[in-house]
Design an enzyme around this catalytic site. Structure first.
Site, mmCIF file in Angstrom:
data_model
loop_
_atom_site.group_PDB
_atom_site.id
_atom_site.type_symbol
_atom_site.label_atom_id
_atom_site.label_comp_id
_atom_site.label_asym_id
_atom_site.label_seq_id
_atom_site.Cartn_x
_atom_site.Cartn_y
_atom_site.Cartn_z
ATOM 1 N N LYS A 169 0.810 -1.225 0.000
ATOM 2 C CA LYS A 169 0.000 0.000 0.000
ATOM 3 C C LYS A 169 0.847 1.281 0.000
ATOM 4 C CE LYS A 169 -4.241 -1.877 1.931
ATOM 5 N NZ LYS A 169 -5.354 -1.675 2.860
ATOM 6 N N ASP A 182 -10.860 2.994 1.671
ATOM 7 C CA ASP A 182 -11.266 2.351 2.932
ATOM 8 C C ASP A 182 -12.250 3.213 3.725
ATOM 9 O OD1 ASP A 182 -10.039 -0.101 2.738
ATOM 10 O OD2 ASP A 182 -8.197 0.533 3.752
HETATM 11 P P1 NAP Z 1 -2.492 -2.705 11.588
HETATM 12 O O1 NAP Z 1 -2.075 -1.487 10.851
HETATM 13 O O2 NAP Z 1 -1.568 -3.867 11.706
HETATM 14 O O3 NAP Z 1 -2.957 -2.268 13.076
HETATM 15 C C1 NAP Z 1 -3.327 -3.226 14.043
HETATM 16 C C2 NAP Z 1 -3.945 -2.515 15.248
HETATM 17 O O4 NAP Z 1 -4.377 -3.513 16.193
HETATM 18 C C3 NAP Z 1 -2.975 -1.603 16.001
HETATM 19 O O5 NAP Z 1 -3.697 -0.528 16.544
HETATM 20 C C4 NAP Z 1 -2.462 -2.544 17.106
HETATM 21 O O6 NAP Z 1 -1.994 -1.862 18.248
HETATM 22 C C5 NAP Z 1 -3.726 -3.282 17.449
HETATM 23 N N1 NAP Z 1 -3.436 -4.558 18.124
HETATM 24 C C6 NAP Z 1 -2.937 -5.675 17.540
HETATM 25 N N2 NAP Z 1 -2.774 -6.653 18.495
HETATM 26 C C7 NAP Z 1 -3.182 -6.100 19.681
HETATM 27 C C8 NAP Z 1 -3.258 -6.591 21.017
HETATM 28 N N3 NAP Z 1 -2.873 -7.845 21.329
HETATM 29 N N4 NAP Z 1 -3.731 -5.768 21.978
HETATM 30 C C9 NAP Z 1 -4.136 -4.493 21.684
HETATM 31 N N5 NAP Z 1 -4.071 -3.978 20.420
HETATM 32 C C10 NAP Z 1 -3.606 -4.770 19.441
HETATM 33 O O7 NAP Z 1 -3.825 -3.319 10.938
HETATM 34 P P2 NAP Z 1 -4.978 -2.530 10.149
HETATM 35 O O8 NAP Z 1 -4.711 -2.585 8.702
HETATM 36 O O9 NAP Z 1 -5.188 -1.220 10.794
HETATM 37 O O10 NAP Z 1 -6.234 -3.518 10.395
HETATM 38 C C11 NAP Z 1 -6.816 -3.642 11.689
HETATM 39 C C12 NAP Z 1 -7.970 -4.661 11.626
HETATM 40 O O11 NAP Z 1 -8.993 -4.146 10.766
HETATM 41 C C13 NAP Z 1 -7.566 -6.013 11.033
HETATM 42 O O12 NAP Z 1 -8.220 -7.022 11.769
HETATM 43 C C14 NAP Z 1 -8.086 -5.966 9.608
HETATM 44 O O13 NAP Z 1 -8.427 -7.253 9.102
HETATM 45 C C15 NAP Z 1 -9.345 -5.117 9.785
HETATM 46 N N6 NAP Z 1 -9.727 -4.399 8.563
HETATM 47 C C16 NAP Z 1 -10.965 -4.612 8.062
HETATM 48 C C17 NAP Z 1 -11.376 -3.927 6.935
HETATM 49 C C18 NAP Z 1 -12.758 -4.167 6.398
HETATM 50 O O14 NAP Z 1 -12.982 -3.903 5.205
HETATM 51 N N7 NAP Z 1 -13.701 -4.615 7.225
HETATM 52 C C19 NAP Z 1 -10.505 -3.028 6.302
HETATM 53 C C20 NAP Z 1 -9.233 -2.823 6.839
HETATM 54 C C21 NAP Z 1 -8.847 -3.530 7.977
HETATM 55 P P3 NAP Z 1 -0.426 -1.459 18.377
HETATM 56 O O15 NAP Z 1 -0.269 -0.174 17.604
HETATM 57 O O16 NAP Z 1 -0.227 -1.289 19.833
HETATM 58 O O17 NAP Z 1 0.374 -2.589 17.785
#
Ligand code: NAP
Length: 283
Positions: A69, A105
Site C-alpha cells: 500500500k 477504505d
Molecule cells: P495494523 O495497521 O496492523 O494495526 C493493528 C492494530 O491492532 C494496532 O492498533 C495494534 O496496536 C492493534 N493490536 C494488535 N494486536 C493487539 C493486542 N494484542 N492488543 C491491543 N491492540 C492490538 O492493521 P490494520 O490494517 O489497521 O487492520 C486492523 C484490523 O482491521 C484487522 O483485523 C483488519 O483485518 C481489519 N480491517 C478490516 C477492513 C474491512 O474492510 N472490514 C478493512 C481494513 C482492515 P499497536 O499499535 O499497539 O500494535
C-alpha cells in the site's frame, strides 16, 4: 477492430487469501461485463517494475493489499487527496499509461455505517476508536470529513495514537488504554479498528458498562462476522454493525472506475462472501 476486455485485479504478496476476486467476479457476472479481475502476485523486490508493466498488459486498474500500500503510492503518477493524507493507496486506475492512486477504505466504512445505521448522525455524541493502524487512520479521516466533532482514540501503543492524531489533525483526543472504559459514557459510536477479536488473535475484552444503550457499536474485523465485541454489545441491547460491509463497499469505486458501473452491495453478494468465510473456517 476487436475490443480487448478490460483487466483489473488485486496486487499483493501473497495474494491467494484475498476475497476481492470473489466480489468483483460477482459484479462482473451480475452486470454482464466482459472484463476480468485476477490475482496479481508481485514480490516486494520486483514491485516497481512489475507494477508499471501492468499498463502494457491490458490492465485498467487494480486494488492493492499487504505489503504494497505504501510502495504503490510512490509508484503512482498522481494521488488523490485522501491517499496523500493517509499515505497509503488501495486502489489504482491506469489510463493512457498513467497511474492514479486513491484510498477507498474510509468510503467503505462510511457507506457500511450509512447502510447499517441510517439514523446515526455525526453529532450524535463522541466517537470512540480502538486501534491506531492503517485502518483506523482511514476511518478517522472519513469521520472527520463527515463532520464528527469529537473523537477519542485509544491504542495499546499510545505513541502510535498520538502520531496518528498529529498527522491527521482534527478533533482527535488520545488517551491511555486503561481509560478506555470510562470514555464510553457519552459515546454515540464505538468502533474497533484493532485486530483484537479476529480469528487467531486475542478477543477485545473491555467493559461496556458505561456505554449508553443507544450507542452504535461496529467492528472492522469480519472473521468471525460476530466478534466478541459485537456479541457483548448486542447482548446489552446496543445496535451493532459488522465489518463485512466495509470490505464490500470499499471495492465499489474501483469497479466503477474500471468497468463503468457503480455496483451495488446486495444480499446475494454478502451471502457469497459469508459462505466463503464459513468454508475457510473448515480449512
Ligand atoms: P495494523 O495497521 O496492523 O494495526 C493493528 C492494530 O491492532 C494496532 O492498533 C495494534 O496496536 C492493534 N493490536 C494488535 N494486536 C493487539 C493486542 N494484542 N492488543 C491491543 N491492540 C492490538 O492493521 P490494520 O490494517 O489497521 O487492520 C486492523 C484490523 O482491521 C484487522 O483485523 C483488519 O483485518 C481489519 N480491517 C478490516 C477492513 C474491512 O474492510 N472490514 C478493512 C481494513 C482492515 P499497536 O499499535 O499497539 O500494535
Amino acid at each position: 477492430m476487436a475490443v480487448i476486455p478490460p483487466r483489473a485485479g488485486i496486487i499483493g504478496w501473497p495474494v491467494n487469501h484475498s476475497r476481492s476476486p470473489i466480489l468483483h467476479g460477482y459484479w462482473l457476472r451480475k452486470y454482464a461485463i466482459a472484463g476480468s479481475y485476477e490475482r496479481i502476485p508481485i514480490a516486494p523486490e520486483n514491485f516497481a517494475a512489475e507494477f508499471r508493466a501492468l499498463a502494457v498488459q491490458g490492465y485498467v486498474g487494480a486494488n492493492i493489499t499487504i505489503p504494497h500500500k505504501q510502495s504503490a503510492m510512490t509508484c503512482c503518477d498522481e494521488l488523490d487527496s485522501n491517499a496523500q493524507r493517509l499515505k497509503a493507496v488501495n486502489t489504482i486506475v491506469i489510463k493512457d499509461g498513467r497511474f492514479y492512486g486513491s484510498n477507498t477504505d474510509g468510503f467503505g466504512f462510511m457507506e457500511n455505517l450509512r447502510q447499517g445505521a441510517p439514523d446515526w448522525k455525526p453529532h450524535a455524541g463522541p466517537v470512540v476508536i480502538i486501534g491506531a493502524g492503517g485502518a483506523a487512520r482511514a476511518v478517522i479521516a472519513a469521520l472527520c470529513d463527515a463532520g464528527v466533532k469529537e473523537i477519542h482514540l485509544f491504542n495499546r501503543t499510545r505513541a502510535r495514537a498520538d502520531q496518528l492524531a498529529s498527522d491527521l489533525g482534527g478533533p482527535i483526543m488520545t488517551g491511555d488504554w486503561t481509560r478506555l472504559p470510562r470514555a464510553l459514557s457519552d459515546c454515540g459510536l464505538l468502533v474497533n479498528c484493532s485486530s483484537l477479536g479476529m480469528a487467531g488473535q486475542p478477543p477485545l475484552e473491555i467493559s461496556l458498562q458505561a456505554l449508553p444503550p443507544s450507542a452504535y457499536v461496529t467492528d472492522l474485523v469480519y472473521t468471525p462476522l460476530l466478534t466478541p465485541l459485537l456479541i457483548a454489545a448486542a447482548a446489552r441491547g446496543n445496535p451493532t454493525i459488522d465489518g463485512l460491509g466495509m470490505l464490500l463497499h470499499q471495492a465499489r469505486p474501483g469497479f466503477a472506475a474500471w468497468f463503468g458501473i457503480m455496483p451495488e452491495v446486495d444480499d446475494a453478494l454478502r451471502n457469497l462472501l459469508l459462505s466463503d468465510i464459513e468454508n475457510a473456517k473448515g480449512n
